[in-house]
Scaffold this motif. Structure first.
Motif, PDB file in Angstrom:
ATOM      1  N   ALA A  59      33.044  40.956  33.607  1.00  0.00           N
ATOM      2  CA  ALA A  59      33.197  40.529  34.999  1.00  0.00           C
ATOM      3  C   ALA A  59      34.418  41.169  35.657  1.00  0.00           C
ATOM      4  O   ALA A  59      34.980  40.618  36.596  1.00  0.00           O
ATOM      5  N   ALA A  60      34.816  42.365  35.159  1.00  0.00           N
ATOM      6  CA  ALA A  60      36.006  42.999  35.753  1.00  0.00           C
ATOM      7  C   ALA A  60      35.578  44.138  36.679  1.00  0.00           C
ATOM      8  O   ALA A  60      35.259  43.896  37.842  1.00  0.00           O
ATOM      9  N   ASN A  96      42.410  43.931  25.924  1.00  0.00           N
ATOM     10  CA  ASN A  96      41.067  44.126  26.474  1.00  0.00           C
ATOM     11  C   ASN A  96      40.173  44.905  25.527  1.00  0.00           C
ATOM     12  O   ASN A  96      38.968  44.671  25.479  1.00  0.00           O
ATOM     13  N   ALA A  98      29.973  42.252  36.484  1.00  0.00           N
ATOM     14  CA  ALA A  98      30.569  43.213  37.430  1.00  0.00           C
ATOM     15  C   ALA A  98      29.498  44.231  37.794  1.00  0.00           C
ATOM     16  O   ALA A  98      28.402  44.211  37.235  1.00  0.00           O
ATOM     17  N   ASN A  99      29.816  45.124  38.725  1.00  0.00           N
ATOM     18  CA  ASN A  99      28.882  46.201  39.053  1.00  0.00           C
ATOM     19  C   ASN A  99      29.151  47.396  38.146  1.00  0.00           C
ATOM     20  O   ASN A  99      30.263  47.909  38.114  1.00  0.00           O
ATOM     21  N   ASP A 149      42.244  39.099  31.529  1.00  0.00           N
ATOM     22  CA  ASP A 149      42.365  39.678  32.862  1.00  0.00           C
ATOM     23  C   ASP A 149      42.927  41.084  32.670  1.00  0.00           C
ATOM     24  O   ASP A 149      42.930  41.591  31.540  1.00  0.00           O
ATOM     25  N   SER A 150      43.439  41.691  33.727  1.00  0.00           N
ATOM     26  CA  SER A 150      43.837  43.100  33.583  1.00  0.00           C
ATOM     27  C   SER A 150      44.981  43.292  32.580  1.00  0.00           C
ATOM     28  O   SER A 150      45.188  44.394  32.087  1.00  0.00           O
ATOM     29  N   THR A 201      28.206  33.935  42.624  1.00  0.00           N
ATOM     30  CA  THR A 201      27.985  35.070  41.723  1.00  0.00           C
ATOM     31  C   THR A 201      28.128  34.631  40.265  1.00  0.00           C
ATOM     32  O   THR A 201      27.284  34.944  39.417  1.00  0.00           O
ATOM     33  N   ASP A 259      34.434  41.694  48.402  1.00  0.00           N
ATOM     34  CA  ASP A 259      34.234  42.264  47.058  1.00  0.00           C
ATOM     35  C   ASP A 259      35.598  42.222  46.368  1.00  0.00           C
ATOM     36  O   ASP A 259      36.425  41.365  46.717  1.00  0.00           O
ATOM     37  N   GLY A 277      38.503  36.722  36.963  1.00  0.00           N
ATOM     38  CA  GLY A 277      38.856  36.742  38.395  1.00  0.00           C
ATOM     39  C   GLY A 277      37.944  35.791  39.139  1.00  0.00           C
ATOM     40  O   GLY A 277      37.539  34.747  38.604  1.00  0.00           O
ATOM     41  N   ASN A 278      37.607  36.188  40.344  1.00  0.00           N
ATOM     42  CA  ASN A 278      36.745  35.378  41.187  1.00  0.00           C
ATOM     43  C   ASN A 278      35.412  35.076  40.486  1.00  0.00           C
ATOM     44  O   ASN A 278      35.063  33.908  40.228  1.00  0.00           O
ATOM     45  N   VAL A 279      34.699  36.124  40.143  1.00  0.00           N
ATOM     46  CA  VAL A 279      33.367  35.965  39.548  1.00  0.00           C
ATOM     47  C   VAL A 279      33.460  35.362  38.137  1.00  0.00           C
ATOM     48  O   VAL A 279      32.738  34.416  37.800  1.00  0.00           O
ATOM     49  N   ARG A 283      29.187  29.540  48.349  1.00  0.00           N
ATOM     50  CA  ARG A 283      29.305  31.014  48.285  1.00  0.00           C
ATOM     51  C   ARG A 283      30.335  31.439  47.233  1.00  0.00           C
ATOM     52  O   ARG A 283      30.116  32.406  46.508  1.00  0.00           O
ATOM     53  N   ARG A 301      35.557  46.539  49.462  1.00  0.00           N
ATOM     54  CA  ARG A 301      36.512  46.513  48.348  1.00  0.00           C
ATOM     55  C   ARG A 301      37.847  47.092  48.787  1.00  0.00           C
ATOM     56  O   ARG A 301      37.881  48.147  49.421  1.00  0.00           O
TER      57      ARG A 301
HETATM   58  P1  NAD Z   1      38.481  39.932  41.195  1.00  0.00           P
HETATM   59  O1  NAD Z   1      39.458  40.956  41.612  1.00  0.00           O
HETATM   60  O2  NAD Z   1      38.606  38.539  41.695  1.00  0.00           O
HETATM   61  O3  NAD Z   1      38.448  39.804  39.598  1.00  0.00           O
HETATM   62  C1  NAD Z   1      38.493  40.892  38.729  1.00  0.00           C
HETATM   63  C2  NAD Z   1      39.218  40.420  37.482  1.00  0.00           C
HETATM   64  O4  NAD Z   1      39.152  41.446  36.498  1.00  0.00           O
HETATM   65  C3  NAD Z   1      40.707  40.127  37.678  1.00  0.00           C
HETATM   66  O5  NAD Z   1      41.031  38.937  36.999  1.00  0.00           O
HETATM   67  C4  NAD Z   1      41.412  41.315  37.017  1.00  0.00           C
HETATM   68  O6  NAD Z   1      42.672  40.950  36.500  1.00  0.00           O
HETATM   69  C5  NAD Z   1      40.440  41.602  35.912  1.00  0.00           C
HETATM   70  N1  NAD Z   1      40.519  42.955  35.367  1.00  0.00           N
HETATM   71  C6  NAD Z   1      40.754  44.120  35.993  1.00  0.00           C
HETATM   72  N2  NAD Z   1      40.748  45.129  35.098  1.00  0.00           N
HETATM   73  C7  NAD Z   1      40.491  44.564  33.898  1.00  0.00           C
HETATM   74  C8  NAD Z   1      40.356  45.062  32.572  1.00  0.00           C
HETATM   75  N3  NAD Z   1      40.477  46.356  32.299  1.00  0.00           N
HETATM   76  N4  NAD Z   1      40.076  44.180  31.598  1.00  0.00           N
HETATM   77  C9  NAD Z   1      39.951  42.877  31.847  1.00  0.00           C
HETATM   78  N5  NAD Z   1      40.067  42.345  33.058  1.00  0.00           N
HETATM   79  C10 NAD Z   1      40.348  43.179  34.072  1.00  0.00           C
HETATM   80  O7  NAD Z   1      37.037  40.560  41.549  1.00  0.00           O
HETATM   81  P2  NAD Z   1      35.656  39.804  41.584  1.00  0.00           P
HETATM   82  O8  NAD Z   1      35.322  39.471  42.984  1.00  0.00           O
HETATM   83  O9  NAD Z   1      35.634  38.749  40.547  1.00  0.00           O
HETATM   84  O10 NAD Z   1      34.664  40.991  41.155  1.00  0.00           O
HETATM   85  C11 NAD Z   1      34.525  41.395  39.815  1.00  0.00           C
HETATM   86  C12 NAD Z   1      33.320  42.307  39.702  1.00  0.00           C
HETATM   87  O11 NAD Z   1      32.152  41.615  40.142  1.00  0.00           O
HETATM   88  C13 NAD Z   1      33.367  43.584  40.545  1.00  0.00           C
HETATM   89  O12 NAD Z   1      32.708  44.618  39.830  1.00  0.00           O
HETATM   90  C14 NAD Z   1      32.561  43.239  41.767  1.00  0.00           C
HETATM   91  O13 NAD Z   1      32.006  44.381  42.402  1.00  0.00           O
HETATM   92  C15 NAD Z   1      31.479  42.404  41.131  1.00  0.00           C
HETATM   93  N6  NAD Z   1      30.793  41.506  42.053  1.00  0.00           N
HETATM   94  C16 NAD Z   1      31.481  40.596  42.786  1.00  0.00           C
HETATM   95  C17 NAD Z   1      30.783  39.751  43.623  1.00  0.00           C
HETATM   96  C18 NAD Z   1      31.486  38.658  44.374  1.00  0.00           C
HETATM   97  O14 NAD Z   1      30.804  37.784  44.903  1.00  0.00           O
HETATM   98  N7  NAD Z   1      32.807  38.657  44.409  1.00  0.00           N
HETATM   99  C19 NAD Z   1      29.399  39.845  43.747  1.00  0.00           C
HETATM  100  C20 NAD Z   1      28.725  40.792  42.973  1.00  0.00           C
HETATM  101  C21 NAD Z   1      29.442  41.618  42.124  1.00  0.00           C
END
Ligand code: NAD
Length: 398
Positions: free
Chosen positions: A285-286, A271, A308-309, A234-235, A180, A136, A210-212, A176, A64
């Motif tokens: 998923a944030a 939010n 999210a975790n 999003d954030s 998730t 991550d 975001g990604n997930v 891949r 991360r």
């Molecule tokens: P990312 O950075 O792509 O996405 C996170 C999203 O959350 C972003 O759009 C961000 O703007 C938004 N965000 C941040 N703070 C916020 C808030 N307070 N309210 C609303 N939205 C908010 O990250 P990601 O890869 O999508 O990961 C998200 C979560 O999933 C993390 O906890 C990560 O550990 C977990 N995770 C990811 C994967 C993976 O394959 N990428 C696998 C398992 C777990």
């Protein structure tokens, strides 16, 4: 977060009748790598790699990049990874890495230098049979490609199996990117089936597009078109529309760099409002700590998915569970990523390629089996899904 993870393991360990020594063994972190990365321009960043448990196979876990990365958080995430890989039956262990950095403040050259120096420092401690890092939050296939390139330039390994989440051209696996989010849809679908709710229409609100989160919505629209996304943030906040938001359109808008609150359809929401919105399912998923004692009473959904975790803290988890809300635990809900990471590692080690259909089929197989085992255990032992998942994992770890 570390305290929450530890208290959960202790609680479940006691339910299982484990000795203090056995519980201590599950909590124990095997190795901690703490170091500082200095860029050529003098900027310095604290960096970590925590290797928690490798009883079932090489350490596995993401890296991360975030200004709020701290050592205890990385320890907790590494521990959760060991539980996750065990809970879904993968022959891998748990680890996690992080750099205290805001990647948005770095240019591309700095980001590459940071990624390469991270891999260079860790090269003696990682590798296909030792520790296999992945992306991550704020890391992606480009970051992993740089790390792999650095690793392979200073070791004799050329299998590409030292990292997962690479670009497809560098040995990454098809499927891949979506794994998730898609996995979250599969787990929710399986659970709804067990609850006798799979035929009913369903609304969901998504925190963290975001990604997930984006792949959750895209996969849901493909696999479960009867589900309606009624809000997303999003954030910087987001939008709601009870007639439904089109996942593909929202995704296109986000990919072009927009903030969801400026999407232009539906009404703007914060939010905070999203947490309390009236939807059947709240998908988180944030980041961690999204639902705590400050806002848990606002939750109206009767299913919360921890994509999210650690997005629901201890107290909120207990409160929601006591209220009859089903919280789908992170170690099951977001395990799709590590399952396809494992498939990527297998493909690299065996020098073969699976097509996307094969990958998705395997993803389904792992997650459907894990969901059934965890659900059945929770019913039989009258414990929450999280306790059931952790119990199954701990049994496999001792
Ligand atoms: P990312 O950075 O792509 O996405 C996170 C999203 O959350 C972003 O759009 C961000 O703007 C938004 N965000 C941040 N703070 C916020 C808030 N307070 N309210 C609303 N939205 C908010 O990250 P990601 O890869 O999508 O990961 C998200 C979560 O999933 C993390 O906890 C990560 O550990 C977990 N995770 C990811 C994967 C993976 O394959 N990428 C696998 C398992 C777990």
């Amino acid at each position: 977060m570390l305290e929450t993870t530890h208290s959960l393991i202790k609680k479940v360990g006691k339910q299982l009748g484990l000795s203090d020594k056995q519980i201590a063994d599950v909590l124990k972190i095997n190795a901690e790598h703490r170091f500082e990365i200095e860029l050529d321009n003098g900027k310095k960043f604290p960096a970590y790699r925590i290797q928690h448990n490798n009883k079932r196979g090489p350490y596995k876990g993401g890296i991360r990049f975030h200004p709020e990365v701290d050592l205890d958080e990385v320890r907790a995430l590494a521990t959760l990874m060991s539980l996750k890989t065990a809970a879904v039956g993968l022959p891998m262990g748990g680890g996690k890495g992080g750099i205290v950095v805001n990647p948005k403040e770095l240019d591309k050259e700095e980001l590459e230098e940071l990624s390469r120096k991270y891999a260079k420092y860790l090269a003696p401690h990682i590798g296909p049979d030792k520790d296999v890092p992945a992306p991550d939050v704020n890391t992606n296939s480009q970051v992993i490609d740089w790390m792999l390139d650095e690793f392979e330039s200073i070791t004799s390994d050329s299998s590409h199996a030292a990292f997962t989440g690479k670009s497809v051209g560098r040995g990454g696996s098809l499927g891949r990117d979506t794994a998730t989010g898609r996995g979250g849809v599969i787990v929710l679908r399986e659970l709804l089936e067990k609850l006798g709710r799979s035929d009913k229409p369903l609304t969901y609100a998504l925190q963290g597009f975001g990604n997930v989160g984006s792949f959750f919505s895209l996969s849901a629209s493909q696999l479960r078109p009867q589900w309606t996304m009624i809000a997303a943030t999003d954030s910087r906040g987001g939008i709601k529309d009870f007639d439904g938001l089109d996942a593909e359109e929202v995704n296109k808008f986000k990919s072009a760099g927009g903030a969801l609150k400026d999407y232009g359809h539906g009404k703007m929401i914060t939010n905070d409002e999203l947490i309390g919105i009236k939807a059947d399912v709240l998908v988180l998923a944030a980041l961690d700590g999204a639902v705590t004692n400050n806002n848990m009473a606002q939750v109206q959904a009767d299913i919360v998915v921890e994509l999210a975790n650690g997005p629901v803290n201890d107290e909120a988890y207990e409160y929601l569970t006591n209220r009859g809300v089903i919280v789908v635990p992170d170690i099951l809900a977001n395990a799709g990523g590590v399952i396809v990471s494992y498939l990527e590692w297998v493909q690299n080690k065996e020098n073969r390629r699976m097509n996307e259909i094969e990958v998705n089929k395997e993803l389904e197989r792992y997650l459907a089996r894990a969901t059934t085992q965890i659900y059945n255990y929770s019913q039989k032992q009258k414990v929450s899904l999280k306790e059931a998942a952790v119990a199954i994992a701990i049994k496999r770890l001792i």
